[in-house]
Write an enzyme that holds these catalytic residues in place. Structure first.
Site, PDB file in Angstrom:
ATOM      1  N   ASP A  61      -7.401  -5.076   2.767  1.00 42.75           N
ATOM      2  CA  ASP A  61      -8.090  -4.032   2.368  1.00 42.75           C
ATOM      3  C   ASP A  61      -7.685  -2.947   3.567  1.00 42.75           C
ATOM      4  O   ASP A  61      -7.828  -3.302   4.543  1.00 42.75           O
ATOM      5  CB  ASP A  61      -9.543  -4.194   2.002  1.00 42.75           C
ATOM      6  CG  ASP A  61      -9.914  -2.874   1.072  1.00 42.75           C
ATOM      7  OD1 ASP A  61      -8.978  -2.336   0.412  1.00 42.75           O
ATOM      8  OD2 ASP A  61     -11.224  -2.558   1.287  1.00 42.75           O
ATOM      9  N   THR A  62      -7.397  -1.762   3.025  1.00 40.73           N
ATOM     10  CA  THR A  62      -6.921  -0.787   4.007  1.00 40.73           C
ATOM     11  C   THR A  62      -7.738   0.389   3.885  1.00 40.73           C
ATOM     12  O   THR A  62      -7.914   0.952   2.521  1.00 40.73           O
ATOM     13  CB  THR A  62      -5.383  -0.653   3.918  1.00 40.73           C
ATOM     14  OG1 THR A  62      -4.701  -1.717   4.081  1.00 40.73           O
ATOM     15  CG2 THR A  62      -4.706   0.712   4.773  1.00 40.73           C
ATOM     16  N   ARG A  81      -0.563  -1.957   8.606  1.00 41.86           N
ATOM     17  CA  ARG A  81      -0.318  -3.268   7.593  1.00 41.86           C
ATOM     18  C   ARG A  81       0.570  -4.252   8.405  1.00 41.86           C
ATOM     19  O   ARG A  81       0.213  -5.597   8.448  1.00 41.86           O
ATOM     20  CB  ARG A  81       0.157  -2.931   6.497  1.00 41.86           C
ATOM     21  CG  ARG A  81      -0.092  -3.886   5.378  1.00 41.86           C
ATOM     22  CD  ARG A  81       0.354  -3.287   4.078  1.00 41.86           C
ATOM     23  NE  ARG A  81      -0.658  -2.685   3.400  1.00 41.86           N
ATOM     24  CZ  ARG A  81      -0.554  -1.294   3.090  1.00 41.86           C
ATOM     25  NH1 ARG A  81       0.552  -0.655   3.311  1.00 41.86           N
ATOM     26  NH2 ARG A  81      -1.914  -0.701   2.798  1.00 41.86           N
ATOM     27  N   GLY A 100       0.148   6.348  -1.262  1.00 45.59           N
ATOM     28  CA  GLY A 100      -1.189   6.872  -0.570  1.00 45.59           C
ATOM     29  C   GLY A 100      -1.060   7.945  -0.031  1.00 45.59           C
ATOM     30  O   GLY A 100      -0.614   9.012  -0.288  1.00 45.59           O
ATOM     31  N   TYR A 101      -2.032   7.930   1.123  1.00 45.40           N
ATOM     32  CA  TYR A 101      -2.055   9.076   2.061  1.00 45.40           C
ATOM     33  C   TYR A 101      -0.947   9.211   3.256  1.00 45.40           C
ATOM     34  O   TYR A 101      -0.770   9.942   4.028  1.00 45.40           O
ATOM     35  CB  TYR A 101      -3.108   9.023   3.025  1.00 45.40           C
ATOM     36  CG  TYR A 101      -4.586   8.815   2.323  1.00 45.40           C
ATOM     37  CD1 TYR A 101      -5.125  10.174   1.870  1.00 45.40           C
ATOM     38  CD2 TYR A 101      -5.172   7.600   1.914  1.00 45.40           C
ATOM     39  CE1 TYR A 101      -6.471  10.212   1.060  1.00 45.40           C
ATOM     40  CE2 TYR A 101      -6.382   7.891   1.013  1.00 45.40           C
ATOM     41  CZ  TYR A 101      -6.825   8.960   0.832  1.00 45.40           C
ATOM     42  OH  TYR A 101      -8.072   8.912  -0.076  1.00 45.40           O
ATOM     43  N   LYS A 148       2.287  -2.283  -1.552  1.00 44.31           N
ATOM     44  CA  LYS A 148       1.731  -3.339  -0.518  1.00 44.31           C
ATOM     45  C   LYS A 148       2.547  -4.570  -0.573  1.00 44.31           C
ATOM     46  O   LYS A 148       3.036  -5.199   0.778  1.00 44.31           O
ATOM     47  CB  LYS A 148       0.333  -3.724  -0.704  1.00 44.31           C
ATOM     48  CG  LYS A 148      -0.638  -2.512  -0.569  1.00 44.31           C
ATOM     49  CD  LYS A 148      -2.081  -2.874  -0.842  1.00 44.31           C
ATOM     50  CE  LYS A 148      -2.987  -1.689  -0.397  1.00 44.31           C
ATOM     51  NZ  LYS A 148      -4.356  -2.088  -0.486  1.00 44.31           N
ATOM     52  N   THR A 196      -2.811  -9.461  -4.508  1.00 43.32           N
ATOM     53  CA  THR A 196      -2.701  -7.801  -4.793  1.00 43.32           C
ATOM     54  C   THR A 196      -1.914  -7.726  -6.227  1.00 43.32           C
ATOM     55  O   THR A 196      -1.083  -8.339  -6.403  1.00 43.32           O
ATOM     56  CB  THR A 196      -2.380  -7.032  -3.641  1.00 43.32           C
ATOM     57  OG1 THR A 196      -2.321  -5.491  -3.892  1.00 43.32           O
ATOM     58  CG2 THR A 196      -0.843  -7.331  -3.437  1.00 43.32           C
ATOM     59  N   ALA A 243       2.232  -2.954  -5.903  1.00 46.68           N
ATOM     60  CA  ALA A 243       3.573  -3.315  -5.504  1.00 46.68           C
ATOM     61  C   ALA A 243       3.967  -2.664  -4.326  1.00 46.68           C
ATOM     62  O   ALA A 243       5.028  -3.305  -3.747  1.00 46.68           O
ATOM     63  CB  ALA A 243       4.532  -2.770  -6.887  1.00 46.68           C
TER      64      ALA A 243
END
Length: 196
Positions: A70-71, A179, A151-152, A14, A9, A12
């Protein structure tokens, strides 16, 4: 010396979350830390296929053990959307403010705010692929709250709490995180095969 493994990936955030889970059990190298300066496409319509694509590309390139993830955020009232398109929900620019605005707009007419985050990890270990999944159920808020995470996170409240992910510290988030659950499954596998 902890086992070294490449995390496929360039994100950063993650990398930070995964390293918080593994501590010093493993030495996690991001693509940048491994000196691999490529952006791997995510062309598929499932999280599993995208995760698999990323780990296979890096394994073919390096021959080394690696994993990717992947999320997706899956919203019940939107038939599972944004799902695999979560990062590009409002377009290819990956603008999360635009993604959040579009999500809240699309959900406005729906009373059902149930959602889940789902992470799929693809591990390539000794030339063999293994998949691990982590799910965090919760709901979408009416408006963004909090400044942590990415993100969300500002619009997602996990089951069992009243706070969004963006209102939590990393330690608090990892009590619920999709995660973290997927990574824990990977660590459990490493325990079984004697890596840890």
């Amino acid at each position: 010396m902890p086992t070294e493994i490449i995390f496929a990936t360039n994100n950063a955030n993650k990398v930070k979350e995964i390293k918080a889970v593994t501590g010093n059990l493993l030495t996690i190298l991001s693509l940048e830390e491994a000196g691999i300066l490529i952006d791997i496409p995510e062309p598929h319509d499932t999280l599993e296929a995208n995760a698999s694509e990323k780990s296979k590309v890096i394994h073919q390139l390096t021959g080394k053990n690696c994993f990717s993830e992947d999320t997706g955020l899956e919203v019940e009232a939107l038939n599972g959307a944004p799902g695999v398109k979560s990062a590009r929900y409002a377009g290819d620019t990956r603008n999360f403010q635009a993604n959040i605005d579009l999500l809240l707009n699309n959900l406005e007419a729906h009373a059902n705010k149930k959602a889940q985050f789902r992470t799929v990890i693809s591990l390539i270990w000794n030339n063999q692929e293994y998949l691990f999944e982590g799910i965090c159920k919760g709901q979408i808020t009416h408006q963004a709250k909090g400044i942590s995470g990415f993100g969300y996170d500002p619009v997602f409240i996990p089951l069992g709490t009243d706070n969004t992910f963006a209102e939590m510290s990393m330690e608090e988030k990892n009590l619920y995180s999709h995660r973290k659950k997927a990574m824990q499954a990977l660590l459990d596998f490493f325990n079984q095969v004697g890596v840890l």
